[in-house]
Design a protein around this motif. Structure first.
Motif, PDB file in Angstrom:
ATOM      1  N   ASP A  71       5.837  -2.006   4.796  1.00 32.49           N
ATOM      2  CA  ASP A  71       5.874  -2.232   3.342  1.00 32.49           C
ATOM      3  C   ASP A  71       5.536  -3.669   2.955  1.00 32.49           C
ATOM      4  O   ASP A  71       5.579  -4.009   1.767  1.00 32.49           O
ATOM      5  N   LEU A  72       5.213  -4.496   3.955  1.00 36.41           N
ATOM      6  CA  LEU A  72       4.769  -5.861   3.666  1.00 36.41           C
ATOM      7  C   LEU A  72       3.275  -6.014   3.896  1.00 36.41           C
ATOM      8  O   LEU A  72       2.628  -6.879   3.297  1.00 36.41           O
TER       9      LEU A  72
ATOM     10  N   MET B 256       5.483  -1.224  -0.977  1.00 34.04           N
ATOM     11  CA  MET B 256       5.327  -2.581  -1.494  1.00 34.04           C
ATOM     12  C   MET B 256       5.711  -2.638  -2.979  1.00 34.04           C
ATOM     13  O   MET B 256       6.331  -3.605  -3.429  1.00 34.04           O
TER      14      MET B 256
ATOM     15  N   VAL C  83      -0.660  -3.395  -5.892  1.00 32.13           N
ATOM     16  CA  VAL C  83      -0.185  -3.387  -4.509  1.00 32.13           C
ATOM     17  C   VAL C  83      -0.887  -2.261  -3.771  1.00 32.13           C
ATOM     18  O   VAL C  83      -1.451  -1.346  -4.377  1.00 32.13           O
TER      19      VAL C  83
ATOM     20  N   ARG D 287       9.459  -2.824  -3.220  1.00 32.76           N
ATOM     21  CA  ARG D 287       9.975  -4.156  -2.877  1.00 32.76           C
ATOM     22  C   ARG D 287       9.840  -5.109  -4.062  1.00 32.76           C
ATOM     23  O   ARG D 287      10.768  -5.868  -4.372  1.00 32.76           O
TER      24      ARG D 287
ATOM     25  N   ASN E 144      -2.081  -7.795  -4.352  1.00 28.34           N
ATOM     26  CA  ASN E 144      -1.148  -8.075  -3.264  1.00 28.34           C
ATOM     27  C   ASN E 144      -1.485  -7.248  -2.029  1.00 28.34           C
ATOM     28  O   ASN E 144      -1.077  -6.091  -1.907  1.00 28.34           O
TER      29      ASN E 144
ATOM     30  N   ASP F 204      -0.489  -8.315   0.931  1.00 29.46           N
ATOM     31  CA  ASP F 204       0.721  -8.495   1.727  1.00 29.46           C
ATOM     32  C   ASP F 204       1.706  -9.293   0.892  1.00 29.46           C
ATOM     33  O   ASP F 204       1.383  -9.740  -0.214  1.00 29.46           O
ATOM     34  N   LEU F 205       2.911  -9.457   1.415  1.00 27.10           N
ATOM     35  CA  LEU F 205       3.956 -10.182   0.686  1.00 27.10           C
ATOM     36  C   LEU F 205       4.421 -11.370   1.529  1.00 27.10           C
ATOM     37  O   LEU F 205       4.954 -11.192   2.627  1.00 27.10           O
TER      38      LEU F 205
END
Length: 554
Positions: free
Chosen positions: A318-319, A186, A181, A189, A141, A143-144
């Motif tokens: 955090d994304l 992240m 992540v 989240r 991941n 990004d989200l």
């Protein structure tokens, strides 16, 4: 393929990412480092990627080749209009279909399947195929999504449709054996979204191993680019929506008259148009643009600036974690960060004293802070040395690749995943049920399936065709209607035959085909949201049927 119960002599990894070597895309280069390292240590590695290049969208790469032992399979995807939002959506959707077909053909029981987040949401079909094939899924991941889209102001990402996509994404990550992540924020989240913390590992992204600091006086690019006697603030990489192009342009505008200062932008991205507007308005001659640089040139190009600008919209904290951070630190250059002072990047800069943080909402303070940095070249040199030291301690490529190698070896050692597909999806009559009755029911279901498919096609292609209240309900409830219709088709088809990858891919092809017909028809407009909703319906129907069969037939 090895026989059941026996482990292959060498572990096998199948990685899916839209970009790979020799492309300049950071995710492709990271995957290249990892894949090459695994091959050198005895892994069998196949990479499924696209044929287009990140820096040259209309260039095509060879469909198949072997690179340092890695078998590279490049699948077709759309490259038309990839600079626009519609073009990117077409590129994502077409890659989803092509890569899913390739993964279906390639994956075998016991394989480790590694999927990135380019394109977004590929973990959803990958989770289903990994389950069907008895493979283990690892999600990387960077990004989200769809949270990033919502943070950047795309209203649909925060709607019911966006929340549905997020739930599908969450389900795929919960089904994964491991989720990697790039930051602690992240991880938090995803944990709040229901992903088990023990299935989440934090491994930051690294820079190219080749990057080394080049002294300013010894860097030939400073002379070649006419910057030998200038103080240079550089930006290297993509200046996209998450990087606040308008505010970067305002920063350039406010500092452009500082003595001996030049701005250098290396790379591309939609945000560069805002910089061009500043040049047009002011007539500035001290702003330079250079294209993406080859990996072999990164030491010199990253060492040209005295100071590097890194930006991130506060809503994207955090994304996303900008990949340029590790490269700048490896080159031994201080950082000027435009973003959230309480975010991860700002904390890193302030903890190690390797740069300055600018508040995006206080532009009146920017000029004085930049001027203060220009006045202290000795302090900048000290900051750069500390940045290099901190990068070697926390973001060393060899150590982070070794962390990846460790978690993938643990995943491969866990054995085969789940039950064999034939056992999970078998279609025998349950005890106490008469087989002829079941067969007749399935024959009726086949008829119903074909009828539903025909009605769905007419409704999608001919919205002016009047079905009275049904048509009105359809118009009012799209894209929910598409989701429900294709979920129903999936359930009917699974009962009529069986839940198979062929059925799922056939329905996905139907959904895309219907929208393409509209796209090619004069006076008709395609609705990408509807085709995405249809594909989501196929996924939901498949998940429901799988769960129902698991309960019914154990």
């Amino acid at each position: 393929m090895s026989s059941p119960g026996k482990r292959p002599a060498s572990p096998r990894l199948i990685a899916v990412n839209r970009f790979f070597w020799p492309d300049m895309a950071p995710t492709g280069q990271l995957l290249g480092d990892l894949a090459g390292d695994l091959c050198a240590r005895g892994w069998l590695v196949t990479v499924i990627c696209g044929r287009h290049r990140y820096d040259r969208p209309y260039g095509r790469l060879a469909p198949r080749e072997t690179v340092d032992g890695v078998a590279v399979q490049r699948v077709w995807s759309s490259g038309v209009g990839s600079g626009s939002l519609l073009g990117r959506l077409l590129a994502y959707l077409s890659f989803h279909v092509s890569a899913t077909l390739a993964l279906l053909a390639e994956a075998k029981r016991g394989d480790v399947v590694l999927v990135g987040t380019d394109p977004p949401l590929f973990s959803v079909p990958a989770a289903l195929l990994a389950r069907l094939k008895g493979a283990r899924l690892v999600s990387w991941n960077h990004d989200l999504f769809p949270e990033v889209a919502e943070a950047l102001g795309f209203a649909s990402a925060g709607s019911g449709f966006g929340r549905m996509l997020a739930r599908l994404r969450d389900a795929s990550l919960r089904a994964a054996t491991l989720n990697v992540v790039v930051s602690g924020g992240m991880k938090e989240r995803l944990a709040r979204r229901g992903v088990l913390p023990e299935r989440i590992r934090v491994i930051p992204n690294w820079s190219a191993r080749e990057i080394r600091p080049v002294p300013l006086a010894a860097n030939p690019l400073r002379v070649e680019w006419g910057l030998a006697d200038r103080f240079v603030i550089g930006y290297s990489g993509n200046l996209g929506r998450a990087h606040m192009g308008e505010r970067v342009a305002e920063l350039v505008r406010r500092t452009i008259d500082l003595p001996r200062l030049s701005w250098l932008f290396i790379g591309g991205g939609s945000g560069q148009s805002h910089i061009q507007d500043v040049i047009t308005e002011t007539g500035a001659t001290n702003v330079l643009f250079r294209p993406y640089q080859a990996r072999s040139e990164l030491s010199r190009s990253l060492s040209v600036p005295d100071l590097h600008l890194v930006t991130l919209a506060p809503a994207c904290e955090d994304l996303i974690m900008p990949s340029k951070l590790s490269g700048v630190m490896a080159a031994g250059r201080p950082l000027l960060f435009l973003g959230d002072r309480d975010g991860a990047i700002a904390r890193t800069i302030l903890r190690h004293d390797i740069g300055e943080v600018l508040d995006p909402d206080r532009p009146e303070t920017w000029t004085s802070k930049v001027a203060a940095l220009l006045a202290r070249p000795d302090r900048l040199a000290e900051m750069g040395a500390r940045a290099r030291e901190a990068g070697e301690a926390e973001l060393a490529p060899a150590r982070l690749v070794a962390s990846w190698r460790e978690v993938l070896a643990e995943t491969a050692a866990q054995g085969y995943a789940g039950s064999a597909p034939a056992a999970l999806y078998r279609q025998e009559a349950r005890p106490g049920h008469d087989r002829p009755i079941l067969q007749r029911s399935r024959a009726a279901a086949r008829t119903a399936f074909l009828g539903l498919a025909g009605v769905a096609s007419v409704l999608a292609l001919y919205p002016e065709f009047n079905f009275g209240a049904l048509q009105g309900w359809k118009d009012a409830s799209e894209p929910l209607a598409h989701t429900l219709a294709f979920a129903g088709l999936t359930a009917a088809g699974a009962f009529a035959w069986r839940l198979s990858a062929g059925l799922l891919l056939g329905l996905v092809t139907l959904a895309i085909g219907l929208e393409l017909v509209q796209f090619l028809s004069p006076g008709r407009e395609p609705h990408l949201g509807q085709v995405v909703a249809s594909i989501a319906g196929v996924s939901l129907g498949g998940v429901f049927v799988r769960a129902r069969q698991a309960v019914s037939w154990g």
